[in-house]
Design a protein around this motif. Sequence first.
Motif, PDB file in Angstrom:
ATOM      1  N   TYR A 133       3.209  13.123   7.545  1.00  0.00           N
ATOM      2  CA  TYR A 133       2.659  11.855   7.245  1.00  0.00           C
ATOM      3  C   TYR A 133       3.729  10.934   6.768  1.00  0.00           C
ATOM      4  N   ALA A 179       0.845  -1.325   0.037  1.00  0.00           N
ATOM      5  CA  ALA A 179       0.091   0.012  -0.045  1.00  0.00           C
ATOM      6  C   ALA A 179       0.922   1.417   0.144  1.00  0.00           C
ATOM      7  N   SER A 209       1.288   5.928  -4.980  1.00  0.00           N
ATOM      8  CA  SER A 209       0.158   6.626  -5.367  1.00  0.00           C
ATOM      9  C   SER A 209      -0.173   6.369  -6.978  1.00  0.00           C
ATOM     10  N   ARG A 224      11.193   3.419   2.466  1.00  0.00           N
ATOM     11  CA  ARG A 224      10.450   3.657   3.553  1.00  0.00           C
ATOM     12  C   ARG A 224      10.718   2.896   4.932  1.00  0.00           C
ATOM     13  N   SER A 241      -5.294   6.451  -0.207  1.00  0.00           N
ATOM     14  CA  SER A 241      -5.370   5.299  -0.940  1.00  0.00           C
ATOM     15  C   SER A 241      -6.591   4.710  -1.413  1.00  0.00           C
ATOM     16  N   THR A 279      -4.242   4.988   3.790  1.00  0.00           N
ATOM     17  CA  THR A 279      -3.575   5.372   4.977  1.00  0.00           C
ATOM     18  C   THR A 279      -3.271   7.027   4.707  1.00  0.00           C
ATOM     19  N   GLY A 280      -3.033   7.163   3.514  1.00  0.00           N
ATOM     20  CA  GLY A 280      -2.873   8.600   3.110  1.00  0.00           C
ATOM     21  C   GLY A 280      -3.527   9.217   1.971  1.00  0.00           C
TER      22      GLY A 280
HETATM   23  N1  GLN Z   1       0.083   7.544  -1.534  1.00  0.00           N
HETATM   24  C1  GLN Z   1       0.311   7.464  -0.043  1.00  0.00           C
HETATM   25  C2  GLN Z   1       1.688   6.750   0.289  1.00  0.00           C
HETATM   26  O1  GLN Z   1       2.165   6.275  -0.627  1.00  0.00           O
HETATM   27  C3  GLN Z   1      -1.046   6.733   0.678  1.00  0.00           C
HETATM   28  C4  GLN Z   1      -1.086   5.372   0.633  1.00  0.00           C
HETATM   29  C5  GLN Z   1      -2.045   4.737   1.014  1.00  0.00           C
HETATM   30  O2  GLN Z   1      -2.901   5.558   1.594  1.00  0.00           O
HETATM   31  N2  GLN Z   1      -1.975   3.448   1.680  1.00  0.00           N
HETATM   32  O3  GLN Z   1       1.778   6.388   1.244  1.00  0.00           O
END
Ligand code: GLN
Length: 453
Positions: free
Chosen positions: A288, A107, A110, A337, A157, A154-155
């Motif tokens: 974030y 996940a 984007s 990450r 998605s 999560t942000g």
């Molecule tokens: N695009 C954001 C990220 O890369 C949101 C991803 C999400 O919401 N899973 O973290």
Amino acid sequence: ITVEDLVAESYKRIEEVDDQIHAFLTLNEADAKAKAKALDNAKDHGASLFGMPAGIKDNIMTKGLRTTCASQFLDNFEDPLYDATVMQKLNNEKIVTVGKLNMDEFAMGSSNENSSYTGARNPWNTDHVPGGSSGGSAAAVAAGEVLFSLGSDTGGSIRQPAAFCGVVGMKPTYGRVSRFGLVAFASSLDQIGPITRTVEDNARVLEVIAGHDKMDATSANVDVPKYTQSLTNDVKGLKIAVPKEYLAEGVNPEVKEAVMNALKVYESLGATWEEVSLPHSKYAVATYYLLSSSEASANLARFDGVRYGVRSENADNMIDMFKMSRSEGFGKEVKRRIMLGTFALSSGYYDAYYKKAQKVRTLIKNDFDKIFEDYDVVIGPTTPTPAFKVGEKINDPLTMYANDILTIPVNLAGVPGISVPCGFSENGLPIGLQIIGKHFDESTVYRTAHAFE
Ligand code: GLN
């Protein structure tokens, strides 16, 4: 129409288009067809989602059905031993799971370009991305392959791919839907939600999956209203806040225009709107990515080549086995990450980065709380631009991250947000309108979205 016919239609459509859309990673054809037959024989039409063909994002555990998170690490994870709570609830209402949907690996992304398989494409124009990370979930609904899908947000998605693909995507209030059986990315932000063609369908699915679950300690014990009953079309007197930061520089003029037109529709329906400010939203992207990467670095520590997924065959001792399984199994963005997050959490840096980011998160949440003292909903675009081209941003992570600027504050604040289609760009790509509500007030969000639709 019988359930068998409906499910057969679904697979026929997949056969026709999915070699271009790549929405599906795994199909469940034999089991789905058998279930359809059994449902037809049982004729239990009392179930609220009776016989509905659904696709499920591949980070949601489906008992007996391969669940990969679009990662090579889990390529061989054929048989999760249990269903996520959302799957138990959907199965109680007699859905048919057609298959598992493409996404950015774990996940993170984007655009679907971080899928370790061929990434999903935008059904409106396959040179463009469908968004991410739930790109397969949005594309499958937009292409008519399934009636609804589940994504996770999560942000952004759920909302961002819904906007890019011209469908309806809801991120519920944090705690509204159980995360039990959702492969964790950033546990303090993740929420599962529905992607559908209409607001009504969306409300119907959330009604089923929402609610308290003792298997998820962060799931809230708050009554779940009948969301479908809030679709009254009555928005007279509704007070809308429009953050000036959401229509600022960087937001494409076509997107701005579509949002302004939507606000005119609301005016004509008797709602009022005013410009407000979310002064801390400019820190949202940095906050974030710090917090989500920190949480991800801890959550993904469980992938060690021992318990789940692929184990490196090239190691000759245990430590190398951990290391090599991780370096062979994870893709580039996931590693980036994990490294960022591990750094931010390391002693000596924790206060400067992680703790600071937590404080800014509170400021961002306070911005929303303050606005919601005077307004019912916040409205703006879901994304600064319509769907971008495949390859356009993938080599520049910071530009890619900046694309999430309008969705991320909602996750940091924990409030619910929906994306509904509100027009098209000149080159024929959908534009999404984002409607954000108070904590646990999905009803008003749905009512507002439905009146516009
Ligand atoms: N695009 C954001 C990220 O890369 C949101 C991803 C999400 O919401 N899973 O973290």
